[in-house]
Design a protein around this motif. Structure first.
Motif, mmCIF file in Angstrom:
data_model
loop_
_atom_site.group_PDB
_atom_site.id
_atom_site.type_symbol
_atom_site.label_atom_id
_atom_site.label_comp_id
_atom_site.label_asym_id
_atom_site.label_seq_id
_atom_site.Cartn_x
_atom_site.Cartn_y
_atom_site.Cartn_z
ATOM 1 N N PRO A 125 6.208 -6.816 -11.295
ATOM 2 C CA PRO A 125 5.186 -6.386 -12.252
ATOM 3 C C PRO A 125 3.836 -7.008 -11.927
ATOM 4 C CG PRO A 125 6.680 -7.984 -13.244
ATOM 5 C CD PRO A 125 7.279 -7.611 -11.930
ATOM 6 N N GLY A 126 2.809 -6.198 -12.039
ATOM 7 C CA GLY A 126 1.454 -6.690 -11.834
ATOM 8 C C GLY A 126 0.931 -6.503 -10.425
ATOM 9 N N ASP A 127 1.820 -6.345 -9.421
ATOM 10 C CA ASP A 127 1.357 -6.171 -8.050
ATOM 11 C C ASP A 127 0.718 -4.793 -7.870
ATOM 12 O OD1 ASP A 127 4.182 -7.940 -6.589
ATOM 13 O OD2 ASP A 127 2.323 -8.666 -7.491
ATOM 14 N N GLN A 128 1.473 -3.747 -8.187
ATOM 15 C CA GLN A 128 0.977 -2.388 -8.092
ATOM 16 C C GLN A 128 1.532 -1.592 -9.259
ATOM 17 O OE1 GLN A 128 0.300 -0.356 -4.249
ATOM 18 N NE2 GLN A 128 1.718 -1.834 -3.382
ATOM 19 N N LEU A 129 0.840 -0.541 -9.615
ATOM 20 C CA LEU A 129 1.302 0.339 -10.689
ATOM 21 C C LEU A 129 1.050 1.786 -10.292
ATOM 22 C CD1 LEU A 129 2.398 0.851 -13.551
ATOM 23 C CD2 LEU A 129 0.021 0.726 -14.359
ATOM 24 N N ILE A 130 2.101 2.580 -10.265
ATOM 25 C CA ILE A 130 2.001 4.021 -10.027
ATOM 26 C C ILE A 130 1.922 4.706 -11.386
ATOM 27 C CG2 ILE A 130 3.116 6.079 -9.099
ATOM 28 C CD1 ILE A 130 4.590 4.225 -7.124
ATOM 29 N N VAL A 131 0.837 5.421 -11.620
ATOM 30 C CA VAL A 131 0.712 6.240 -12.823
ATOM 31 C C VAL A 131 1.074 7.670 -12.424
ATOM 32 C CG1 VAL A 131 -0.808 7.038 -14.654
ATOM 33 C CG2 VAL A 131 -1.092 4.735 -13.709
ATOM 34 N N ASN A 132 2.236 8.096 -12.868
ATOM 35 C CA ASN A 132 2.788 9.381 -12.449
ATOM 36 C C ASN A 132 2.500 10.412 -13.532
ATOM 37 O OD1 ASN A 132 4.488 11.554 -11.678
ATOM 38 N ND2 ASN A 132 5.751 10.134 -10.478
ATOM 39 N N CYS A 133 1.590 11.343 -13.234
ATOM 40 C CA CYS A 133 1.195 12.384 -14.182
ATOM 41 C C CYS A 133 1.788 13.739 -13.815
ATOM 42 C CB CYS A 133 -0.326 12.498 -14.233
ATOM 43 S SG CYS A 133 -1.180 11.006 -14.708
ATOM 44 N N LEU A 134 2.882 13.730 -13.079
ATOM 45 C CA LEU A 134 3.541 14.973 -12.682
ATOM 46 C C LEU A 134 4.574 15.360 -13.739
ATOM 47 C CD1 LEU A 134 4.100 14.059 -8.927
ATOM 48 C CD2 LEU A 134 2.302 15.527 -9.872
ATOM 49 N N PRO A 135 4.791 16.656 -13.969
ATOM 50 C CA PRO A 135 5.733 17.108 -15.011
ATOM 51 C C PRO A 135 7.177 17.064 -14.503
ATOM 52 C CG PRO A 135 4.709 18.998 -13.983
ATOM 53 C CD PRO A 135 4.084 17.784 -13.334
ATOM 54 N N LEU A 136 7.836 15.944 -14.676
ATOM 55 C CA LEU A 136 9.139 15.692 -14.073
ATOM 56 C C LEU A 136 10.256 15.676 -15.108
ATOM 57 C CD1 LEU A 136 8.039 12.643 -11.878
ATOM 58 C CD2 LEU A 136 8.083 15.052 -11.192
ATOM 59 N N ASP A 137 11.421 16.191 -14.709
ATOM 60 C CA ASP A 137 12.607 15.977 -15.536
ATOM 61 C C ASP A 137 13.224 14.634 -15.146
ATOM 62 O OD1 ASP A 137 14.189 16.331 -13.209
ATOM 63 O OD2 ASP A 137 14.476 18.459 -13.614
ATOM 64 N N GLN A 138 14.298 14.256 -15.810
ATOM 65 C CA GLN A 138 14.869 12.932 -15.585
ATOM 66 C C GLN A 138 15.356 12.745 -14.150
ATOM 67 O OE1 GLN A 138 14.839 10.236 -17.482
ATOM 68 N NE2 GLN A 138 13.647 11.356 -19.010
ATOM 69 N N CYS A 154 -3.598 2.186 -19.165
ATOM 70 C CA CYS A 154 -3.272 1.451 -17.932
ATOM 71 C C CYS A 154 -4.357 1.577 -16.870
ATOM 72 C CB CYS A 154 -1.936 1.935 -17.382
ATOM 73 S SG CYS A 154 -1.816 3.718 -17.218
ATOM 74 N N GLN A 155 -5.600 1.817 -17.270
ATOM 75 C CA GLN A 155 -6.672 2.014 -16.295
ATOM 76 C C GLN A 155 -6.927 0.770 -15.444
ATOM 77 O OE1 GLN A 155 -9.580 3.361 -19.128
ATOM 78 N NE2 GLN A 155 -9.490 5.464 -18.397
ATOM 79 N N SER A 156 -6.815 -0.387 -16.033
ATOM 80 C CA SER A 156 -7.125 -1.604 -15.287
ATOM 81 C C SER A 156 -6.055 -1.947 -14.267
ATOM 82 C CB SER A 156 -7.320 -2.777 -16.251
ATOM 83 O OG SER A 156 -6.118 -3.044 -16.957
ATOM 84 N N GLU A 157 -4.823 -1.445 -14.458
ATOM 85 C CA GLU A 157 -3.712 -1.791 -13.580
ATOM 86 C C GLU A 157 -3.426 -0.744 -12.510
ATOM 87 O OE1 GLU A 157 -0.258 -3.959 -15.642
ATOM 88 O OE2 GLU A 157 -1.013 -2.535 -17.141
ATOM 89 N N ARG A 204 -10.651 1.148 -11.389
ATOM 90 C CA ARG A 204 -11.388 0.562 -10.272
ATOM 91 C C ARG A 204 -10.496 -0.157 -9.276
ATOM 92 N NH1 ARG A 204 -14.310 4.065 -9.943
ATOM 93 N NH2 ARG A 204 -15.367 2.938 -8.266
ATOM 94 N N ASN A 205 -9.207 -0.311 -9.576
ATOM 95 C CA ASN A 205 -8.273 -0.904 -8.616
ATOM 96 C C ASN A 205 -7.474 0.155 -7.873
ATOM 97 O OD1 ASN A 205 -8.830 -3.701 -9.128
ATOM 98 N ND2 ASN A 205 -7.759 -3.471 -11.090
ATOM 99 N N LEU A 206 -7.895 1.389 -7.993
ATOM 100 C CA LEU A 206 -7.149 2.496 -7.401
ATOM 101 C C LEU A 206 -7.170 2.427 -5.872
ATOM 102 C CD1 LEU A 206 -5.608 5.020 -8.461
ATOM 103 C CD2 LEU A 206 -7.687 6.328 -8.000
ATOM 104 N N VAL A 207 -6.005 2.593 -5.284
ATOM 105 C CA VAL A 207 -5.847 2.591 -3.832
ATOM 106 C C VAL A 207 -5.666 4.008 -3.304
ATOM 107 C CG1 VAL A 207 -4.345 1.829 -1.939
ATOM 108 C CG2 VAL A 207 -4.882 0.266 -3.813
ATOM 109 N N TRP A 208 -4.999 4.865 -4.122
ATOM 110 C CA TRP A 208 -4.660 6.211 -3.633
ATOM 111 C C TRP A 208 -4.489 7.151 -4.804
ATOM 112 C CZ3 TRP A 208 1.060 7.582 -2.634
ATOM 113 C CH2 TRP A 208 1.184 8.929 -2.247
ATOM 114 N N LEU A 209 -5.097 8.339 -4.686
ATOM 115 C CA LEU A 209 -4.903 9.429 -5.641
ATOM 116 C C LEU A 209 -4.289 10.609 -4.907
ATOM 117 C CD1 LEU A 209 -5.271 10.982 -8.319
ATOM 118 C CD2 LEU A 209 -7.605 11.518 -7.565
ATOM 119 N N GLN A 210 -3.124 11.039 -5.368
ATOM 120 C CA GLN A 210 -2.465 12.242 -4.851
ATOM 121 C C GLN A 210 -2.587 13.318 -5.920
ATOM 122 O OE1 GLN A 210 -0.345 13.430 -2.002
ATOM 123 N NE2 GLN A 210 -0.829 15.242 -3.217
#
Length: 341
Positions: free
Chosen positions: A19-32, A69-72, A89-95
């Motif tokens: 926790p705290g190293d990296q955070l993936i914010v997944n905004c894709l419409p996914l099932d379980q 979760c913008q800061s993470e 502002r800590n973003l490394v990659w946007l897909q």
């Protein structure tokens, strides 16, 4: 654990072990099951899943989706609003889940060193089929007959056209343009592609040419189809003078970016019957103002930027495949697909 987000949906957080190293914010419409695939693709990285499968049809994310979760956030998968991305502002990659990334390339949206990749390749089938349907619909004057139907009018409207034997000029020979060219060839059309590097062959085209050849080609083609990105070089590439170059029986189709066509000049050309008809899935501006003449132009078919998106179910499958593959590549340190910057 789970908590409520601003839009009233569920945010599911999974701790991958660091926790705290990296955070993936997944905004894709996914099932379980799909969520599990993304978790397995990035072991050891926390993931936050922002939307559920109810978003598959619209692919429009709730307002405020990133505020918690913008800061993470270091990786974002999907297309959140640009103002929210700009706060990460800590973003490394946007897909992105879109093929177009124009909005995210504007100054200040992404940190200077952040990578940007698109879902190019996911939309070729749906957009090219939409373009093809528009072309044939206009050639057969079906919108005019639908207008007659609404007025209870049973009468012929005159000459129509056929794609068989016609010359189709496609501006933009990527996934969408090449798919449209193959559909056109399948019904007997001859295809010419316009691209920056015409010396590189592309399946589906009988001939390739450069942008410098456009003016020489326009007077002799029957269909002009645009599948171009938005760049300073492509803005109004079809303008008043070039519309005047085209045959009076020519059909114009645009499903790339709206600013490739000067819509006021197009309205004037249709009024003067300089061309036979036009089909636009994209416009400039978008949507058109209420009083724009194209709304009432009987030879213009307008659709509200629906050729791509999630309107064809298989598009979502292709988007998820590209995003998942790129996440695996990122974790392995391999080059990413569809790198835009």
């Amino acid at each position: 654990m789970a908590s409520k987000n601003n839009a009233g949906g569920q945010i599911e957080k999974h701790d991958g072990g660091h926790p705290g190293d990296q955070l993936i914010v997944n905004c894709l419409p996914l099932d379980q099951g799909e969520r599990q695939e993304f978790l397995q693709a990035a072991p050891g990285i926390r993931q936050v899943f922002m939307v559920g499968t109810d978003m598959r049809q619209s692919m429009q994310w709730p307002m405020g989706v990133l505020q918690s979760c913008q800061s993470e956030a270091t990786i974002i998968l999907g297309n959140p609003p640009t103002d929210q991305v700009a706060a990460c502002r800590n973003l490394v990659w946007l897909q992105t889940s879109s093929a177009g990334v124009d909005a995210y390339l504007k100054p200040g949206v992404l940190p200077p060193d952040a990578m940007l990749t698109s879902a190019s390749g996911a939309y070729g089938q749906s957009v090219s089929e939409h373009m093809f349907a528009m072309m044939w619909t206009i050639m057969k004057d079906l919108p005019g007959y639908r207008d007659n139907q609404r007025m209870g009018r049973w009468q012929p409207r005159g000459a129509v056209l056929s794609p068989h034997g016609c010359r189709v000029l496609v501006l933009g020979t990527g996934d969408i343009g090449a798919s449209f060219a193959r559909l056109s060839k399948a019904v007997g059309a001859r295809t010419i592609g316009i691209r920056r590097h015409p010396d590189q062959p592309v399946e589906g085209f009988d001939r390739l040419a450069g942008f410098d050849d456009l003016d020489a080609l326009l007077p002799d083609v029957d269909v002009v189809a645009l599948a171009l990105p938005s760049t300073p070089q492509t803005r109004h590439i079809i303008d008043g003078p070039r519309l005047e170059m085209m045959k009076s029986t020519a059909v114009l189709i645009n499903a790339g970016r709206g600013d490739a066509v000067d819509c006021m000049a197009l309205a004037q050309a249709l009024d003067k019957e300089d061309i036979f008809g036009a089909g636009l899935d994209v416009t400039e501006p978008e949507p058109l103002p209420e009083n724009h003449p194209l709304w009432s132009q009987p030879r213009c078919l307008l659709t509200p930027h629906v050729a791509g998106g999630a309107h064809l179910a298989s598009n979502v499958d292709k988007i998820l495949e590209i995003c998942l593959d790129n996440l695996r590549r990122f974790m392995d340190g391999r080059p990413l697909r569809n790198r835009m910057r």
